[in-house]
Design an enzyme around this catalytic site. Structure first.
Site, PDB file in Angstrom:
ATOM      1  N   HIS A 158      -3.008 -81.093  17.626  1.00 22.98           N
ATOM      2  CA  HIS A 158      -4.882 -80.921  18.352  1.00 22.98           C
ATOM      3  C   HIS A 158      -5.297 -82.513  18.895  1.00 22.98           C
ATOM      4  O   HIS A 158      -5.792 -82.971  19.287  1.00 22.98           O
ATOM      5  CB  HIS A 158      -6.201 -81.466  17.064  1.00 22.98           C
ATOM      6  CG  HIS A 158      -6.689 -81.033  17.220  1.00 22.98           C
ATOM      7  ND1 HIS A 158      -7.369 -80.159  16.031  1.00 22.98           N
ATOM      8  CD2 HIS A 158      -7.578 -80.151  17.773  1.00 22.98           C
ATOM      9  CE1 HIS A 158      -8.850 -79.596  16.454  1.00 22.98           C
ATOM     10  NE2 HIS A 158      -9.151 -79.570  17.573  1.00 22.98           N
TER      11      HIS A 158
ATOM     12  N   ARG B 245      -9.178 -72.297  16.720  1.00 23.58           N
ATOM     13  CA  ARG B 245      -9.065 -73.167  15.140  1.00 23.58           C
ATOM     14  C   ARG B 245      -8.378 -72.629  13.929  1.00 23.58           C
ATOM     15  O   ARG B 245      -8.022 -71.231  14.107  1.00 23.58           O
ATOM     16  CB  ARG B 245     -10.669 -72.899  14.590  1.00 23.58           C
ATOM     17  CG  ARG B 245     -11.366 -74.292  14.969  1.00 23.58           C
ATOM     18  CD  ARG B 245     -11.069 -75.321  14.870  1.00 23.58           C
ATOM     19  NE  ARG B 245     -12.037 -75.961  15.463  1.00 23.58           N
ATOM     20  CZ  ARG B 245     -12.348 -77.370  16.600  1.00 23.58           C
ATOM     21  NH1 ARG B 245     -11.104 -76.553  17.725  1.00 23.58           N
ATOM     22  NH2 ARG B 245     -13.215 -77.791  17.549  1.00 23.58           N
TER      23      ARG B 245
HETATM   24  C1  GLV Z   1     -11.740 -79.614  19.966  1.00 26.15           C
HETATM   25  O1  GLV Z   1     -10.897 -79.168  19.100  1.00 26.15           O
HETATM   26  C2  GLV Z   1     -12.522 -79.491  20.252  1.00 26.15           C
HETATM   27  O2  GLV Z   1     -13.756 -79.100  19.585  1.00 26.15           O
HETATM   28  O3  GLV Z   1     -13.642 -80.211  21.406  1.00 26.15           O
END
Ligand code: GLV
Length: 309
Positions: free
Chosen positions: A272, A224
């Site tokens: 992401h 994160r």
């Molecule tokens: C991706 O970031 C997830 O949390 O699956």
């Protein structure tokens, strides 16, 4: 009884199809088309405006649409007893593995240095480096981290894993925080974060952390964004302490247009996508948890609020 999905501006079609394919009797609503709020009993969500889920008096559980749950735990208005659920899934493991195999191999082959040389029209061979001479440190050995660490070791990389509790992983040396020495830190060529975001991991990758690494190491963040102190990363890259960073997660997503990471030659950004949840692959476990919640049965993959994952 109805499921309410909050997905922001993402396309929801494949989710609806996948959930209906498991159980076509489900009443599924997509925010903001809530209907009668009293009927909402199960939530499925990506980052949402905090406080949203307090409007549904009969809500029994909130499930993340991914492996991570920090977007739910950050909502301090939520009832302490509301069960929060995460997803665990072999497709999530596999897609993270594919992303990390690509980025780690790129770094191991020093392709970032050759890209730099090309921009300067330099034709020069760097000392060759096989996978077995590259040490990768994996921070976070949950289901995804463990899977990736094992696969990297099987490819021939030297793999060191870092976690709060000791674990047995084939071919991987695992260190708990008190076992991490300067020698261990100095051995790492590539550091990967697959950590969940918790009070302990927020800001973990900072100047002091980078200073302990071997000069020229690579940092890859698929955990994160808030685990990284961004200005410290830029400083470490510019001083040569780090050679390159791959960032799939950022403090602020999407990355704002004027952020220095966009144009930084030593930073590679992906939006992401390292581990994207495949609706077809996870629909069954979501529906199973939904029915368990409706019947008052035990739920799967319940998050430990104290641990934060
Ligand atoms: C991706 O970031 C997830 O949390 O699956």
């Amino acid at each position: 009884m109805a499921i309410l999905i909050y997905k922001g501006d993402r396309d929801i079609t494949r989710w609806l199809e996948a959930l209906k394919a498991v159980d076509d009797t489900l009443d599924i609503r997509v925010y903001p088309e809530v209907g009668n709020a009293e009927e909402i009993t199960f939530a499925l969500t990506w980052p949402y405006p905090h406080g949203l889920w307090n409007d549904f008096p009969h809500l029994k559980a909130i499930s993340s649409i991914g492996a991570g749950v920090s977007h739910i735990l950050e909502d301090k208005t939520l009832d302490r007893d509301m069960p929060i659920l995460k997803l665990t899934d072999s497709r999530l493991n596999q897609s993270m593995w594919e992303y990390l195999l690509a980025t780690i191999s790129y770094q191991a082959m020093q392709l970032h240095r050759y890209a730099q040389q090309q921009s300067e029209k330099v034709w020069a061979e760097l000392p060759p480096r096989g996978f077995d001479s590259v040490t990768v440190g994996i921070y976070g050995l949950g289901s995804i981290g463990k899977f990736v660490a094992e696969r990297l070791a099987a490819e021939g990389f030297v793999v060191k894993g870092f976690a709060n509790s000791s674990k047995e992983i084939a071919g991987v040396e695992v260190y708990t925080p008190s076992e991490v020495t300067d020698t261990v830190m100095q051995s790492l060529d590539i550091v990967v974060s697959i950590l969940p975001l918790t009070a302990q991991t927020e800001g973990f990758f900072d100047q002091a952390f980078f200073a302990r690494l071997k000069k020229g190491a690579t940092f890859i963040n698929v955990g994160r964004g808030a685990q990284l102190i961004e200005v410290d990363l830029i400083e470490a890259l510019e001083s040569g302490q780090l050679s390159h960073a791959w960032l799939d997660v950022l403090v602020q997503e999407p990355l704002r247009e004027d952020h220095p990471f966009w144009a930084h030659p030593q930073v590679s950004i992906t939006p992401h996508i390292a581990s994207i949840t495949d609706p077809l692959s996870v629909a069954a476990q979501i529906v199973e948890n939904y029915h368990a919640a409706m019947q008052g049965n035990a739920l799967h993959n319940v998050v430990d609020r104290e641990m934060g994952y």
